[in-house]
Scaffold this motif. Structure first.
Motif, mmCIF file in Angstrom:
data_model
loop_
_atom_site.group_PDB
_atom_site.id
_atom_site.type_symbol
_atom_site.label_atom_id
_atom_site.label_comp_id
_atom_site.label_asym_id
_atom_site.label_seq_id
_atom_site.Cartn_x
_atom_site.Cartn_y
_atom_site.Cartn_z
ATOM 1 N N GLU A 6 14.696 -13.893 -0.463
ATOM 2 C CA GLU A 6 15.758 -13.384 -1.186
ATOM 3 C C GLU A 6 15.848 -12.057 -1.737
ATOM 4 N N VAL A 7 14.778 -11.694 -2.120
ATOM 5 C CA VAL A 7 14.434 -10.257 -2.747
ATOM 6 C C VAL A 7 14.197 -9.299 -1.845
ATOM 7 N N PHE A 8 13.189 -9.526 -0.888
ATOM 8 C CA PHE A 8 12.707 -8.610 -0.018
ATOM 9 C C PHE A 8 13.015 -8.661 1.492
ATOM 10 N N GLU A 9 12.658 -7.499 2.203
ATOM 11 C CA GLU A 9 12.655 -7.718 3.675
ATOM 12 C C GLU A 9 11.675 -6.588 3.913
ATOM 13 N N ASP A 10 11.246 -6.930 5.163
ATOM 14 C CA ASP A 10 9.916 -6.150 5.697
ATOM 15 C C ASP A 10 10.259 -5.179 6.584
ATOM 16 N N LYS A 11 9.924 -4.075 6.089
ATOM 17 C CA LYS A 11 10.607 -2.617 6.775
ATOM 18 C C LYS A 11 9.233 -1.840 7.474
ATOM 19 N N THR A 12 8.143 -2.572 7.772
ATOM 20 C CA THR A 12 7.077 -1.980 8.246
ATOM 21 C C THR A 12 7.326 -1.357 9.631
ATOM 22 N N LYS A 13 8.123 -1.961 10.358
ATOM 23 C CA LYS A 13 8.222 -1.419 11.654
ATOM 24 C C LYS A 13 8.894 0.167 11.698
ATOM 25 N N TYR A 14 9.397 0.390 10.572
ATOM 26 C CA TYR A 14 10.012 1.747 10.358
ATOM 27 C C TYR A 14 8.967 2.750 9.891
ATOM 28 N N GLY A 15 7.838 2.390 9.521
ATOM 29 C CA GLY A 15 6.671 3.168 8.929
ATOM 30 C C GLY A 15 6.096 3.806 10.306
ATOM 31 N N THR A 16 5.469 4.917 9.963
ATOM 32 C CA THR A 16 4.516 5.768 11.329
ATOM 33 C C THR A 16 2.937 5.499 10.665
ATOM 34 N N LYS A 17 2.150 4.805 11.643
ATOM 35 C CA LYS A 17 0.655 4.605 11.277
ATOM 36 C C LYS A 17 0.046 5.826 11.833
ATOM 37 N N LEU A 18 -0.651 6.342 11.190
ATOM 38 C CA LEU A 18 -1.718 7.401 11.241
ATOM 39 C C LEU A 18 -3.291 6.977 11.306
ATOM 40 N N LYS A 19 -4.135 7.592 12.251
ATOM 41 C CA LYS A 19 -5.413 7.109 12.324
ATOM 42 C C LYS A 19 -6.208 7.724 11.201
ATOM 43 N N THR A 20 -7.370 7.448 11.091
ATOM 44 C CA THR A 20 -8.094 7.755 9.879
ATOM 45 C C THR A 20 -8.612 9.288 10.121
ATOM 46 N N ASP A 21 -8.701 9.510 11.418
ATOM 47 C CA ASP A 21 -9.154 10.824 11.845
ATOM 48 C C ASP A 21 -7.929 12.093 11.660
ATOM 49 N N GLU A 22 -6.788 11.203 11.372
ATOM 50 C CA GLU A 22 -5.848 12.354 11.053
ATOM 51 C C GLU A 22 -5.486 12.589 9.760
ATOM 52 N N TYR A 23 -6.214 12.016 8.681
ATOM 53 C CA TYR A 23 -5.969 12.188 7.554
ATOM 54 C C TYR A 23 -6.512 13.326 7.062
ATOM 55 N N GLN A 24 -5.716 14.016 6.104
ATOM 56 C CA GLN A 24 -6.195 15.756 5.535
ATOM 57 C C GLN A 24 -6.362 15.347 3.988
ATOM 58 N N LYS A 25 -7.303 16.371 3.449
ATOM 59 C CA LYS A 25 -7.445 16.196 2.053
ATOM 60 C C LYS A 25 -6.412 16.788 1.245
ATOM 61 N N ARG A 26 -5.540 17.807 1.990
ATOM 62 C CA ARG A 26 -4.093 18.239 1.452
ATOM 63 C C ARG A 26 -2.927 18.186 2.540
ATOM 64 N N GLY A 27 -1.888 17.934 2.229
ATOM 65 C CA GLY A 27 -0.727 18.315 2.788
ATOM 66 C C GLY A 27 0.477 17.792 2.393
ATOM 67 N N ILE A 28 1.840 17.850 2.978
ATOM 68 C CA ILE A 28 2.944 17.590 2.519
ATOM 69 C C ILE A 28 3.221 16.273 2.106
ATOM 70 N N TYR A 29 2.906 15.359 2.984
ATOM 71 C CA TYR A 29 3.137 13.857 2.796
ATOM 72 C C TYR A 29 2.040 13.176 2.428
ATOM 73 N N LEU A 30 2.332 12.005 1.581
ATOM 74 C CA LEU A 30 1.031 11.168 1.278
ATOM 75 C C LEU A 30 0.913 10.130 2.687
ATOM 76 N N ILE A 31 -0.539 9.507 2.659
ATOM 77 C CA ILE A 31 -0.792 8.565 3.784
ATOM 78 C C ILE A 31 -0.913 7.306 2.682
ATOM 79 N N ILE A 32 -0.736 6.120 2.807
ATOM 80 C CA ILE A 32 -0.858 5.110 1.869
ATOM 81 C C ILE A 32 -1.306 3.996 2.962
ATOM 82 N N ASP A 33 -2.719 3.613 2.626
ATOM 83 C CA ASP A 33 -3.290 2.552 3.396
ATOM 84 C C ASP A 33 -3.330 1.236 2.360
ATOM 85 N N GLN A 34 -3.934 0.154 2.718
ATOM 86 C CA GLN A 34 -4.245 -1.122 2.072
ATOM 87 C C GLN A 34 -5.315 -1.076 1.074
#
Length: 360
Positions: A6-34
């Motif tokens: 009733e409260v939530f809907e799953d919007k995961t399909k609209y997110g873009t996944k990045l591989k760990t070798d694409e992570y940077q120490k600095r950048g414009i956007y955050l990468i959030i994992d689990q």
């Protein structure tokens, strides 16, 4: 009360996944994992950024809950992006509600099916905001206390490099293999077929206990008898030695302040000549090798390193006076950490009590 759907809907399909070798120490956007940390990394990639914020992140494997209010990308698998179906929802309130939800830990499995079974208290918007204000203030104190502990840890690391250099890549002193200054003893697990083995007073630990500079057995996995020691591979390690994790917590180590037994994932480093080497100094040298130990882990099911990998580590040949000077510094910082940790524990207890009061 409202159901999850009733409260939530799953919007995961609209997110873009990045591989760990694409992570940077600095950048414009955050990468959030689990993972436990809020931010896994950064990226300058623009295409595919999730901009429908605020949003709530759920770790399908880890059960972590995160509140994100700026555009982001998601890291790897196991990340769920949740949006509220209710207009003008208070996302911070929903974050706290989900953070308090009781979701069983079923190991490295997916837990989203359990999350979808929770029900959520949904009072009026005024009450929601009052709850958010109170919890937000307490959580802010917790964050600052954790940051203080992290700063103290970094202070110790900085002091180590200042005195001894980067012992792996730019050491200030020649080293000697660990095998030449000590001996090692492996642990074991008493048979669980004999419950009486676990009714003693001798602390028996796993790698979960390792990490702090000193351990006293109060967080032991169990307490065993002398008979358990006599009839298993575990051994009684006298106080004032070094315990090192070779599996399931590879590279973690601690000094044991009391006589203690360990399981098979831990090696005890004993026989150190205290007139030449400080045990605390050696422990911190081993801490510096943590990335190296992680890089050489092997195993079909459980990754680990060999005892020879540990014994091949080079320990800087530094004067004992300099080692003792460093040891005194570490112990002083540890006292500050201990005080901060006690305050953190009290604040966390208050936070947990308030969560229970508001969400049941």
């Amino acid at each position: 009360m409202r159901t999850f759907n009733e409260v939530f809907e799953d919007k995961t399909k609209y997110g873009t996944k990045l591989k760990t070798d694409e992570y940077q120490k600095r950048g414009i956007y955050l990468i959030i994992d689990q993972g436990q940390k809020l931010i896994a990394g950064y990226t300058n990639q623009k295409e595919g950024v999730f901009e429908d914020v605020p949003a709530i992140i759920f770790g399908d494997h880890t059960r972590t809950v995160k509140y994100v209010e700026v555009p982001f990308f998601i890291g790897a698998d196991g990340v769920k992006i949740l949006k509220c179906r209710i207009r003008d929802a208070n996302y911070k309130y929903l974050y706290y509600a989900l953070k308090n939800a009781e979701i069983p830990d079923t190991g490295y499995n997916r837990h989203f099916k359990w999350l979808k079974e929770v029900t959520i208290r949904y009072p009026n918007s005024v009450k929601q905001q009052k709850i958010v204000d109170v919890l937000g203030k307490v959580e802010e104190i917790i964050i600052k206390q954790k940051q203080q502990i992290e700063r103290l840890d970094n202070l110790i690391k900085s002091r180590f490099v200042e005195m001894f250099g980067d012992v792996r890549y730019e050491p200030k002193y020649h080293g000697i293999p660990l095998r030449k200054i000590c001996t090692t003893i492996s642990g074991g697990t008493p048979s669980t077929k004999f419950p009486e083995y676990y009714e003693g007073d001798i602390p028996w630990i796993s790698t979960v206990s390792l990490g702090p500079n000193h351990i006293d057995g109060t967080n032991a996995k169990g307490y065993i008898t002398e008979e358990a020691i006599a009839n298993s591979a575990t051994k009684l390690i006298p106080a004032n030695n070094i315990l090192f994790g070779t599996r399931v917590g590879v590279g973690k180590s601690s000094l044991n302040d009391v006589d203690i037994c360990t399981n098979q994932d831990i090696i005890a480093i004993i026989g150190i000549d205290e007139s030449k080497f400080s045990r605390l100094f050696i422990k911190h040298v081993l801490d510096w090798y943590q990335p190296y130990f992680d890089s050489i882990k092997k195993g079909a099911t459980i990754l680990g390193i060999r005892s020879d990998d540990l014994k091949d580590v080079f320990i800087p040949q530094v004067s004992i006076d300099l080692q003792r000077k460093y040891e005194v510094f570490v112990e002083q910082v540890d006292q500050l950490k201990s005080k901060t940790q006690k305050s953190l524990d009290k604040t966390q207890l208050l936070f947990n009590s308030l969560m229970q009061q508001y969400f049941g």
